[in-house]
Design a protein around this motif. Structure first.
Motif, PDB file in Angstrom:
ATOM      1  N   MET A  67       0.882  -1.152   0.000  1.00 18.23           N
ATOM      2  CA  MET A  67       0.000   0.000   0.000  1.00 18.23           C
ATOM      3  C   MET A  67       0.921   1.204   0.000  1.00 18.23           C
ATOM      4  SD  MET A  67      -2.797  -1.508  -0.065  1.00 18.23           S
ATOM      5  CE  MET A  67      -4.349  -1.017   0.573  1.00 18.23           C
ATOM      6  N   VAL A  68       0.699   2.104  -0.921  1.00 19.69           N
ATOM      7  CA  VAL A  68       1.589   3.248  -1.087  1.00 19.69           C
ATOM      8  C   VAL A  68       0.766   4.528  -0.940  1.00 19.69           C
ATOM      9  CG1 VAL A  68       3.206   4.411  -2.631  1.00 19.69           C
ATOM     10  CG2 VAL A  68       3.037   1.910  -2.659  1.00 19.69           C
ATOM     11  N   PHE A  69       1.195   5.368  -0.030  1.00 20.38           N
ATOM     12  CA  PHE A  69       0.559   6.663   0.171  1.00 20.38           C
ATOM     13  C   PHE A  69       1.355   7.700  -0.605  1.00 20.38           C
ATOM     14  CE2 PHE A  69      -0.397   4.064   3.842  1.00 20.38           C
ATOM     15  CZ  PHE A  69      -1.781   4.181   3.893  1.00 20.38           C
ATOM     16  N   ALA A  70       0.666   8.492  -1.427  1.00 21.65           N
ATOM     17  CA  ALA A  70       1.331   9.497  -2.256  1.00 21.65           C
ATOM     18  C   ALA A  70       0.805  10.883  -1.909  1.00 21.65           C
ATOM     19  CB  ALA A  70       1.090   9.198  -3.732  1.00 21.65           C
ATOM     20  N   ALA A  79      -1.822  19.358 -12.282  1.00 18.94           N
ATOM     21  CA  ALA A  79      -0.971  18.426 -11.537  1.00 18.94           C
ATOM     22  C   ALA A  79      -1.742  17.153 -11.195  1.00 18.94           C
ATOM     23  CB  ALA A  79      -0.445  19.087 -10.265  1.00 18.94           C
ATOM     24  N   ILE A  80      -2.976  17.310 -10.783  1.00 16.85           N
ATOM     25  CA  ILE A  80      -3.807  16.147 -10.457  1.00 16.85           C
ATOM     26  C   ILE A  80      -4.036  15.298 -11.693  1.00 16.85           C
ATOM     27  CG2 ILE A  80      -6.159  15.474  -9.785  1.00 16.85           C
ATOM     28  CD1 ILE A  80      -6.051  17.862  -7.787  1.00 16.85           C
ATOM     29  N   ARG A  81      -4.384  15.930 -12.804  1.00 20.46           N
ATOM     30  CA  ARG A  81      -4.638  15.200 -14.050  1.00 20.46           C
ATOM     31  C   ARG A  81      -3.399  14.411 -14.477  1.00 20.46           C
ATOM     32  NH1 ARG A  81      -2.930  15.928 -18.525  1.00 20.46           N
ATOM     33  NH2 ARG A  81      -2.430  18.124 -18.313  1.00 20.46           N
ATOM     34  N   ALA A  82      -2.241  15.066 -14.475  1.00 20.83           N
ATOM     35  CA  ALA A  82      -1.003  14.398 -14.900  1.00 20.83           C
ATOM     36  C   ALA A  82      -0.680  13.208 -13.999  1.00 20.83           C
ATOM     37  CB  ALA A  82       0.153  15.395 -14.912  1.00 20.83           C
ATOM     38  N   PHE A  83      -0.806  13.402 -12.691  1.00 18.47           N
ATOM     39  CA  PHE A  83      -0.529  12.317 -11.746  1.00 18.47           C
ATOM     40  C   PHE A  83      -1.499  11.158 -11.965  1.00 18.47           C
ATOM     41  CE2 PHE A  83      -1.238  10.104  -7.746  1.00 18.47           C
ATOM     42  CZ  PHE A  83       0.061   9.751  -7.399  1.00 18.47           C
ATOM     43  N   GLU A  95      -5.022  -0.750  -7.743  1.00 12.15           N
ATOM     44  CA  GLU A  95      -6.108   0.055  -7.196  1.00 12.15           C
ATOM     45  C   GLU A  95      -5.526   1.412  -6.856  1.00 12.15           C
ATOM     46  OE1 GLU A  95      -8.713  -1.617  -4.106  1.00 12.15           O
ATOM     47  OE2 GLU A  95      -7.757  -3.544  -4.516  1.00 12.15           O
ATOM     48  N   ALA A  96      -6.328   2.459  -7.020  1.00 10.31           N
ATOM     49  CA  ALA A  96      -5.870   3.805  -6.691  1.00 10.31           C
ATOM     50  C   ALA A  96      -7.061   4.618  -6.204  1.00 10.31           C
ATOM     51  CB  ALA A  96      -5.236   4.468  -7.911  1.00 10.31           C
ATOM     52  N   LEU A 106      -3.992   6.860  -2.155  1.00  3.83           N
ATOM     53  CA  LEU A 106      -3.629   5.524  -1.690  1.00  3.83           C
ATOM     54  C   LEU A 106      -3.577   4.631  -2.919  1.00  3.83           C
ATOM     55  CD1 LEU A 106      -3.151   3.246   0.356  1.00  3.83           C
ATOM     56  CD2 LEU A 106      -5.642   3.103   0.619  1.00  3.83           C
ATOM     57  N   LEU A 107      -2.452   3.977  -3.125  1.00  2.00           N
ATOM     58  CA  LEU A 107      -2.250   3.082  -4.263  1.00  2.00           C
ATOM     59  C   LEU A 107      -1.982   1.678  -3.746  1.00  2.00           C
ATOM     60  CD1 LEU A 107       0.367   5.288  -6.179  1.00  2.00           C
ATOM     61  CD2 LEU A 107      -2.127   5.465  -6.258  1.00  2.00           C
TER      62      LEU A 107
END
Length: 151
Positions: A67-70, A79-83, A95-96, A106-107
């Motif tokens: 589980m990866v928190f970004a 920035a949100i769109r690109a990410f 899952e994201a 959360l990824l």
């Protein structure tokens, strides 16, 4: 509007997505034609988004879960769109979720093992656009996978 009969259909399909229309009709107490019509309506309205097989990650070489928190440097629309586009394009991110507060996302990621995850982290996750911080935690055991909704 979803009624109790539609909920029965959805419960049955969440338990067995390969159920034949005839078996489904019998299970929910309808004849075939009305059951099929309801099923097609649920699909066309987007209530049923699709059908797929549930695959055991370990048996296909992806038994290591994280589980990866970004957290993003900035939260502008661009920035949100690109990410998000980069995350959706990464096959090992299975899952994201965009979150309120901190962190921003959360990824859930899969890899073959710890060295495989390190490569994913170093080569692709750390290079996600707009990223300020990543925090990872290793999944010890999957207690409850992506089961159905409580219909």
């Amino acid at each position: 509007m979803i009624d109790n009969l539609d909920r029965s259909i959805l419960r049955a399909l969440q338990a067995d997505g390969r159920m034949t229309a005839t078996a489904l009709a019998s299970k929910v107490g309808l004849t075939l034609a009305p059951c099929h019509r309801r099923l097609k309506d649920l699909e066309s309205e987007g209530v049923i988004r699709g059908y797929r097989a549930e695959v055991d990650p370990a048996k296909v070489g992806f038994g290591f879960g994280t589980m990866v928190f970004a957290t993003l440097r900035e939260t502008s629309r661009e920035a949100i769109r690109a990410f998000e586009e980069a995350v959706v394009a990464e096959p090992q991110v299975v899952e994201a979720y965009r979150l309120f507060g901190d962190p921003d996302y959360l990824l859930r990621c899969v890899s073959e093992d710890l060295p495989g995850y390190q490569r994913l982290y170093d080569e692709r996750l750390a290079a996600l656009p707009g990223l300020a911080k990543l925090t990872s935690t290793i999944v010890m055991r999957d207690l409850k996978g992506s089961g159905g909704l409580p219909l």
